[in-house]
Design a protein around this motif. Structure first.
Motif, PDB file in Angstrom:
ATOM      1  N   TYR A  60      -5.410  -8.965  -9.945  1.00  0.00           N
ATOM      2  CA  TYR A  60      -4.610  -7.894  -9.339  1.00  0.00           C
ATOM      3  C   TYR A  60      -4.057  -6.964 -10.428  1.00  0.00           C
ATOM      4  O   TYR A  60      -4.114  -5.743 -10.303  1.00  0.00           O
ATOM      5  N   THR A  89      -7.368  -4.563  -6.284  1.00  0.00           N
ATOM      6  CA  THR A  89      -6.326  -4.496  -5.253  1.00  0.00           C
ATOM      7  C   THR A  89      -6.478  -5.616  -4.220  1.00  0.00           C
ATOM      8  O   THR A  89      -5.478  -6.140  -3.716  1.00  0.00           O
ATOM      9  N   GLU A 100       0.836  -1.216   0.000  1.00  0.00           N
ATOM     10  CA  GLU A 100       0.000   0.000   0.000  1.00  0.00           C
ATOM     11  C   GLU A 100       0.859   1.251   0.000  1.00  0.00           C
ATOM     12  O   GLU A 100       0.486   2.280  -0.558  1.00  0.00           O
TER      13      GLU A 100
END
Lengths: 221, 227
Positions: free
Chosen positions: B51, B56, A18
């Motif tokens: 993905y 995500t 992330e």
């Protein structure tokens, strides 16, 4: 000892990805296409700056040489640079073939053309002229080399040296094609030492320098 | 015999690795992943496609599909949980970084193993460490054997296997481990090692022959000691 990863590793990795956003597929494709366009534009710009010269060669001879070497450059690029349908690139044998057979194919194609124009087998080239063409080929190949390297950046975890060599071969072959539009020397010795030898040389350079960029490496620091 | 059927679960005792290693390598190999045979899509393949396509959340599924095998491989190679965890994290990050250039339809497992192996090799070079395979780390699975002789036998066998594997040329050992311990097909192992299917078969077969010869000696010596 359990061979399963600890449960907290999953969340650590998910947190890490992330924090490291990746550009979209479309953005990356645009960047790669731009690199290739700029790479070949630099090659053509170099040709325009130096200026195409026919010297004493028949136009048909020059055209035949260019069109004989052009498919070899395209084939070397397709087999040696593009990854195919695997994330690990094309089979090793393909890249080995690109590196080893491209110089042979170039000489064979030149020999085929020279058979039609046997008068072109003789010229007054010297070792100095060979070196000038070596340098010109290496210089012209910088654009395609950088472009191909960007296309394959950080993509080869298995044989980056071989991929680097194939990239170097393909880039130098494009440069060698363009050099036919400039160099007026046509003998076998000049073709071998001035036009084909730098293809081999750039394969060696690619296997060392390009390989470092093509390889998948641990990020440090 | 299917190569995948000959593989071990990741928590199999080391002695079981030795015993299973005797399964014939020369048997016909599945050529999954070659151009002539369409490889079945795995969970990892589907997850990576999603993905790469922008989902995500699929990375978690990709991690779940890949991490047990990758971690097992890295742990067996490093014998160090912290290093194995670090290398697994780096491998997954590399996969994440390739999200935008993933080729639809490409096989994920050999690619992931190739990345893990490359990072492992880099790690070894950087740290100038020698992988010692003979630390004798006993697997808890062995405790199911209740006879002392069997325990000794299994322990000796496991250590012997590790010794023999450690002595093998790197190329043979890598081929053998990827196929026998990690459960990759020959075609997948060939991709990971950057060589041909025939070369991997030959290397694995030679490793197997070395192992069989050495284990045969051990077996007969242990038989001789029994009343």
């Amino acid at each position: 000892m359990s061979s399963l990863p600890p449960p907290d590793l999953r969340s650590r990795i998910l947190d890490a990805i992330e924090r490291e956003p990746v550009p979209s597929r479309a953005a990356r494709s645009r960047r790669r296409a731009l690199a290739v366009v700029i790479g070949f534009a630099s090659l053509l710009t170099a040709l325009a700056v130096v200026g195409p010269k026919m010297h004493a060669r028949p136009a048909a001879y020059v055209a035949a040489l260019v069109f004989a070497w052009l498919p070899i450059a395209a084939l070397a690029t397709w087999a040696g640079v593009t990854p195919g349908r695997s994330m690990l690139g094309r089979p090793v044998a393909w890249r080995v073939a690109v590196v080893t057979l491209t110089p042979v194919a170039l000489m064979a194609a030149w020999a085929g053309v020279a058979m039609i124009w046997p008068a072109m087998l003789q010229d007054t080239s010297t070792i100095k002229r060979h070196f000038i063409c070596d340098a010109a080929t290496l210089g012209f190949s910088i654009g395609p080399l950088v472009a191909f390297t960007i296309v394959r950046r950080a993509s080869d975890p298995v044989n980056p040296r071989l991929t680097g060599a194939a990239i170097g071969t393909a880039a130098a072959t494009w440069a060698a094609v363009v050099l036919h539009l400039i160099c007026g020397y046509t003998s076998g010795a000049h073709m071998l030492f001035g036009h084909v030898a730098p293809v081999v040389l750039l394969a060696l350079i690619g296997s060392v320098l390009t390989a470092r960029t093509v390889a998948i490496r641990t990020k440090t620091g | 015999m299917n190569a995948r059927a000959m593989t071990l679960p990741s928590r199999a005792p080391a002695s079981a690795v030795a015993v299973t290693a005797l399964a014939p390598v020369a048997a016909p190999w599945p050529l999954r992943g070659t151009s002539s045979v369409v490889h079945p899509r795995t969970d990892a393949d589907f997850a990576m496609e999603r993905y790469a396509g922008g989902d995500t959340a699929a990375f978690g599924q990709l991690y779940d599909a890949l991490s047990p095998r990758l971690f097992g491989y890295l742990l067996r190679q490093t014998r160090d949980r912290a290093r194995a965890e670090d290398l697994l994290q780096q491998t997954m990050l590399q996969i994440h970084r390739a999200r935008d250039r993933f080729i639809a339809g490409a096989e994920v497992t050999p690619w992931a193993f190739a990345i893990a192996r490359r990072l492992l090799v880099d790690d070894i070079r950087r740290n100038r460490r020698v992988i010692l395979s003979d630390d004798g780390d006993p697997d808890p699975g062995v405790s199911s054997l209740d006879r002392a002789d069997d325990l000794v036998h299994a322990g000796e066998l496991a250590v012997r296997v590790q010794h023999i594997l450690a002595r093998l040329p790197h190329s043979q050992r890598a081929a053998f481990e990827l196929i026998k311990q990690e459960g990759l097909t020959v075609a997948e192992a060939a991709q990971v090692l950057g060589t041909t299917v025939a070369a991997v078969k030959l290397r694995a077969h030679r490793a197997y022959e070395s192992l069989r010869a050495a284990l045969g000696d051990l077996d007969s010596s242990l038989e001789g000691r029994k009343p």
